[in-house]
Design a protein around this motif. Sequence first.
Motif, mmCIF file in Angstrom:
data_model
loop_
_atom_site.group_PDB
_atom_site.id
_atom_site.type_symbol
_atom_site.label_atom_id
_atom_site.label_comp_id
_atom_site.label_asym_id
_atom_site.label_seq_id
_atom_site.Cartn_x
_atom_site.Cartn_y
_atom_site.Cartn_z
ATOM 1 N N ASN A 288 -0.801 14.913 -17.669
ATOM 2 C CA ASN A 288 -1.117 15.643 -18.892
ATOM 3 C C ASN A 288 -2.614 15.848 -19.074
ATOM 4 O O ASN A 288 -3.059 16.333 -20.121
ATOM 5 N N GLY A 289 -3.382 15.450 -18.063
ATOM 6 C CA GLY A 289 -4.824 15.628 -18.136
ATOM 7 C C GLY A 289 -5.534 14.577 -18.954
ATOM 8 O O GLY A 289 -6.691 14.766 -19.355
ATOM 9 N N VAL A 290 -4.859 13.456 -19.189
ATOM 10 C CA VAL A 290 -5.440 12.383 -19.992
ATOM 11 C C VAL A 290 -5.936 11.278 -19.068
ATOM 12 O O VAL A 290 -5.183 10.752 -18.238
ATOM 13 N N GLY A 291 -7.204 10.908 -19.208
ATOM 14 C CA GLY A 291 -7.760 9.841 -18.390
ATOM 15 C C GLY A 291 -7.238 8.480 -18.801
ATOM 16 O O GLY A 291 -6.951 8.239 -19.973
ATOM 17 N N SER A 292 -7.098 7.582 -17.827
ATOM 18 C CA SER A 292 -6.570 6.257 -18.131
ATOM 19 C C SER A 292 -6.872 5.288 -17.002
ATOM 20 O O SER A 292 -7.190 5.690 -15.883
ATOM 21 N N TYR A 293 -6.743 3.985 -17.309
ATOM 22 C CA TYR A 293 -6.856 2.970 -16.275
ATOM 23 C C TYR A 293 -5.802 3.206 -15.194
ATOM 24 O O TYR A 293 -6.076 3.113 -13.996
ATOM 25 N N ALA A 294 -4.572 3.484 -15.643
ATOM 26 C CA ALA A 294 -3.473 3.671 -14.689
ATOM 27 C C ALA A 294 -3.734 4.836 -13.753
ATOM 28 O O ALA A 294 -3.398 4.781 -12.566
ATOM 29 N N ALA A 295 -4.349 5.900 -14.266
ATOM 30 C CA ALA A 295 -4.607 7.066 -13.425
ATOM 31 C C ALA A 295 -5.590 6.724 -12.309
ATOM 32 O O ALA A 295 -5.358 7.063 -11.146
ATOM 33 N N ARG A 296 -6.688 6.042 -12.655
ATOM 34 C CA ARG A 296 -7.680 5.762 -11.613
ATOM 35 C C ARG A 296 -7.210 4.681 -10.652
ATOM 36 O O ARG A 296 -7.453 4.775 -9.452
ATOM 37 N N PHE A 297 -6.528 3.669 -11.161
ATOM 38 C CA PHE A 297 -6.069 2.610 -10.262
ATOM 39 C C PHE A 297 -4.851 3.049 -9.461
ATOM 40 O O PHE A 297 -4.674 2.635 -8.308
ATOM 41 N N GLY A 298 -4.004 3.885 -10.062
ATOM 42 C CA GLY A 298 -2.855 4.405 -9.332
ATOM 43 C C GLY A 298 -3.281 5.308 -8.185
ATOM 44 O O GLY A 298 -2.758 5.219 -7.068
ATOM 45 N N ALA A 299 -4.255 6.195 -8.441
ATOM 46 C CA ALA A 299 -4.761 7.063 -7.382
ATOM 47 C C ALA A 299 -5.435 6.247 -6.290
ATOM 48 O O ALA A 299 -5.284 6.532 -5.094
ATOM 49 N N THR A 300 -6.179 5.217 -6.687
ATOM 50 C CA THR A 300 -6.837 4.359 -5.695
ATOM 51 C C THR A 300 -5.810 3.627 -4.845
ATOM 52 O O THR A 300 -5.961 3.527 -3.618
ATOM 53 N N ALA A 301 -4.751 3.115 -5.480
ATOM 54 C CA ALA A 301 -3.698 2.436 -4.728
ATOM 55 C C ALA A 301 -3.043 3.379 -3.728
ATOM 56 O O ALA A 301 -2.751 2.999 -2.583
ATOM 57 N N ASP A 302 -2.820 4.630 -4.142
ATOM 58 C CA ASP A 302 -2.249 5.613 -3.221
ATOM 59 C C ASP A 302 -3.191 5.880 -2.045
ATOM 60 O O ASP A 302 -2.749 6.016 -0.895
ATOM 61 N N LEU A 303 -4.472 5.979 -2.327
ATOM 62 C CA LEU A 303 -5.449 6.170 -1.254
ATOM 63 C C LEU A 303 -5.415 5.004 -0.277
ATOM 64 O O LEU A 303 -5.392 5.193 0.945
ATOM 65 N N PHE A 304 -5.413 3.788 -0.809
ATOM 66 C CA PHE A 304 -5.363 2.606 0.057
ATOM 67 C C PHE A 304 -4.066 2.568 0.866
ATOM 68 O O PHE A 304 -4.069 2.268 2.060
ATOM 69 N N ASP A 305 -2.955 2.867 0.209
ATOM 70 C CA ASP A 305 -1.678 2.910 0.928
ATOM 71 C C ASP A 305 -1.738 3.915 2.072
ATOM 72 O O ASP A 305 -1.290 3.647 3.193
#
Length: 451
Positions: A288-305
């Motif tokens: 929805n275009g809303v920034g959040s802790y979950a958004a940045r950590f979720g994207a980082t986890a996907d990158l690491f995966d």
Amino acid sequence: MKRKLFRSAVAGILAFVLLVGSGTFTKTTHANEVTDWNLDAAILIEASTGKVLYAQNPDALLGIASMTKMMTEYLLLEAVEEGRVSWDDQYSVNDKTFELSQDRALSNVPLRRDMQYSIQELYEAMAIYSANAATIAIAETIAGSEEEFVKMMNEKAAELGLENYNFVNSTGLNNTDMKGYHPEGTGATDENVMSARATAKLAHSLITEFPEVLETSSIPTKTFREGTDDAIEMDNWNFMLPSLVFGYEGVDGLKTGTTDFAGYTFTGTAKRGDMRLISVVMNATDENGVGSYAARFGATADLFDYGFNNFSMQEIVPANYTVEGQETLPVGKGKEDSVAIESKDPIHMVVSNGQEEAYKPVLQLDEGLLNEAGELTAPIEKGEVVGSLTVDLGDDSLGFLDENSASSVHVDVVTTEGVEKANWFVLSMRAIGGFFGNVWDTVTSTVKGWF
């Protein structure tokens, strides 16, 4: 205590939502391909080689918020290493750091006017809790003022070969939030900016040259001024540390950042086995275009995966390798007319799983060592460097973080034995033999022409 209760409440809410599986806080696990994340920019690199594994808009100039503090950490650790600053040095609080430190909404540990604080405890407050006034105190200790420290930051960025950056303060705060104390010469609304690539390069330099930073960045919680009336629990803002709510195996750093201008940003690093990854995500938002802790950590986890599941460190070329058809080099004026050559060391590189055979060894000779006939000239020492061996990356368009990182896939090619210079008699006989050989070739060619 309000800040502590707020953080605990946030962590609890996040944990609950993750458990019930809300779509807002989804986290893709075990990613085998890059997904579409809501990010302004991102990059993923392997740390030992600087190989870029993924990049999205990596050179755009964007806000970095408290990821700025990686540069302050670098300059502090450098100053300590060079003996210009000691961990036991004491800092006396001034009006600027006092007033800023009282605003707990800015991520601070409150500092007293009548107190002195060691650089060690200020550093821990910066690295663990992202404490802003503590960061300014460190900057003032190193450079005398934050204004002078900002100059050092930009000079160091140039020295490190960063591109696309501008530092205006030591913390990453928007200058508007500094209560009129923003560094002289900077605008009242200015904010630090860098590209994802420059941010990754700064992180890479920091953990490569000062790996001890990870000992502090990996601390999940610590008490500031323990045993005093000012004791405060400092919970690490990096919720991806293994014991925290977004825990990810192998994460031990590095720096979060959040402002209205920069959005939710994060430079993370994780190590599994013999491979360490560094990621940067900038202005992470949900669907929805809303920034959040979950958004940045979720994207980082996907990158690491994506990195850990699809890439591995491989020995592409062993030590003592010889390129087929180029096992020797001709030698002029030597007792032998050739010398064997081989690679001195192995080449290790992070490669996409199953693609090891796609990388081909390439020999690059030092043309400056060869005469016009393409020969080395005796005498030659055993182990003399005559060129380098690298690998052809094929259609890999991502390349490396910078030219220095690219050198990780270059190893020396050396001679396997020495070749002495032939004496004058041998050289003379060779010359005579060559002369008569040429005469004979001329005669036979002429005679053949008659018929």
